[in-house]
Design an enzyme around this catalytic site. Structure first.
Site: not given
Ligand SMILES: O=P(O)(O)OC[C@H]1O[C@H](O[C@H]2O[C@H](CO)[C@@H](O)[C@H](O)[C@H]2O)[C@H](O)[C@@H](O)[C@@H]1O
Length: 369
Positions: A110, A112, A312
């Site tokens: 991922d 960000d 996250d």
């Protein structure tokens, strides 16, 4: 009949609604229906407001302030307890590599909060050069994909590496690395890259493009008076950021989004870190993108493949779920706070993600000797 002037009517026992709902017995079913609708509405509002409030707690920092010591010790203890369920991928590195022996690792990252730290301005979420070098290196040894809610162009620009697969817009816009096109098939469109080279794109939501553009413009218009609100066009989805909006105005932000999307039954709203995301209601997410990419790389249905997905955010849970339910590979949640997840391991922050990527390279190069 004037319901309010009917003093003999029964009053429904809900303190918040009773003044709205006194009525005669023959109207009771209608009023009860209205009451249920109102309660549904209130519950829905409460749930999206709660989700907004929980959407990204501040990163935990151990404070030096003595008055907070107990609180921070408690948090340490809670985090350590949580790590028993989601062990650190760094501390469990040997376990991971023992399992990976003789297998081909495929990496899914991922962007960000995983490769770049969470910052106030989404346009400034740059990854460090050291992280870039780590991703570049790891991609030399393992097929590597970036899977992001951002538009593919934006995340390509941030990462700036050509050797990777990129899945933008939560997997609704996928492209392969230079020299390695994704396979042709349904939902594939031909395009050219920045160098003018032919590429295949996988875009399962292309029919939504005009709708998303329209919704983006409406959201920009309706949030323009809300200080700190920011609307980001992610091509096949739209992000409405409230990180820099005063908490008192969060409800207004949520209401704006609901007011706009109520006219678009084929769109839905999901939550990320201090962001509301508006996306097509199609059956496609980061989990589906992970499966598609494994097929595209030619690594699906192989027992000797170990997919590792690092993320996250709430939207990464779809990918963790695919790995958990398929009983294959490892989901690694990046979080500095305890939270429920379908991931198997954890890492505290992007710094630890970078250490993990470097460790994979060291392991691979030393085991090849
Ligand atoms: O799937 P991701 O790559 O994790 O993208 C999810 C969203 O990330 C970005 O927003 C988040 O990061 C920003 C920069 O740190 C932060 O300001 C924001 O509060 C976070 O929600 C991006 O701007 C969104 O469009 C993505 O959907």
């Amino acid at each position: 009949m004037d319901l309010k002037s009917n003093h003999s009517a029964p009053v429904l026992a809900d303190p918040g609604l009773s003044n709205l709902l006194p009525c005669s017995p023959d109207l009771l079913p209608t009023v009860l229906r209205r009451k249920n609708l109102l309660l549904d509405d209130i519950r829905a509002r409460r749930s999206w407001l709660d989700a907004m409030k929980c959407s990204s707690p501040p990163p935990y920092k151990k404070t030096k302030d003595i008055s907070n010591e107990l609180a921070s010790d408690d948090k340490d203890a809670a985090y350590r307890k949580w790590m028993l369920k989601y062990p650190s991928a760094l501390l469990s590195f040997e376990q991971i590599t023992n399992y990976a022996k003789g297998k081909r690792i495929a990496l899914f990252l991922d962007y960000d909060g995983t490769l770049s730290p969470i910052v106030e301005n989404p346009d400034c979420a740059f990854m460090s050069n050291e992280m870039r070098a780590a991703v570049q290196k790891v991609a030399m040894y393992f097929p590597t994909a970036i899977v992001s809610g951002r538009s593919r162009d934006k995340v390509c620009e941030f990462v700036g590496l050509t050797e990777l697969y990129y899945a933008g817009s939560h997997g609704m816009d996928i492209v392969g690395p230079v020299r390695q096109s994704i396979s042709d098939g349904p939902n594939c469109v031909k395009s050219t890259d920045k160098q003018g080279k032919d590429v295949n794109l996988f875009q399962p939501a292309s029919e939504f493009l005009p709708m998303i553009e329209e919704v983006f413009n409406s959201l920009v218009e309706c949030t323009k008076e809300i200080k700190g609100a920011k609307v980001e066009n992610n091509k096949f989805c739209v992000s409405v950021h409230f990180r820099n909006v005063d908490v008192e105005s969060w409800e207004t932000v949520g209401q704006c989004v609901l007011d706009v999307i109520k006219n678009y039954p084929r769109l839905r709203m999901t939550h990320g870190r201090k962001v509301l995301e508006i996306r097509p209601i199609i059956n496609w997410d980061k989990g589906k993108a992970l499966t598609f990419l494994l097929e595209s790389i030619g690594l699906s249905d192989c027992d000797d493949v170990l997919p590792i997905y690092v993320g996250d955010d709430q939207t990464d849970e779809d990918a963790f779920k695919v790995l958990q339910e398929g009983n294959r590979g490892y989901g690694i949640l990046v979080s500095s706070l305890p939270k429920e997840s379908k991931a198997f391991f954890s890492l505290k922050d992007p710094q630890e993600v970078m250490e993990f990527l470097k460790s994979l390279v060291t392991w691979k190069t030393s085991s090849a000797l």
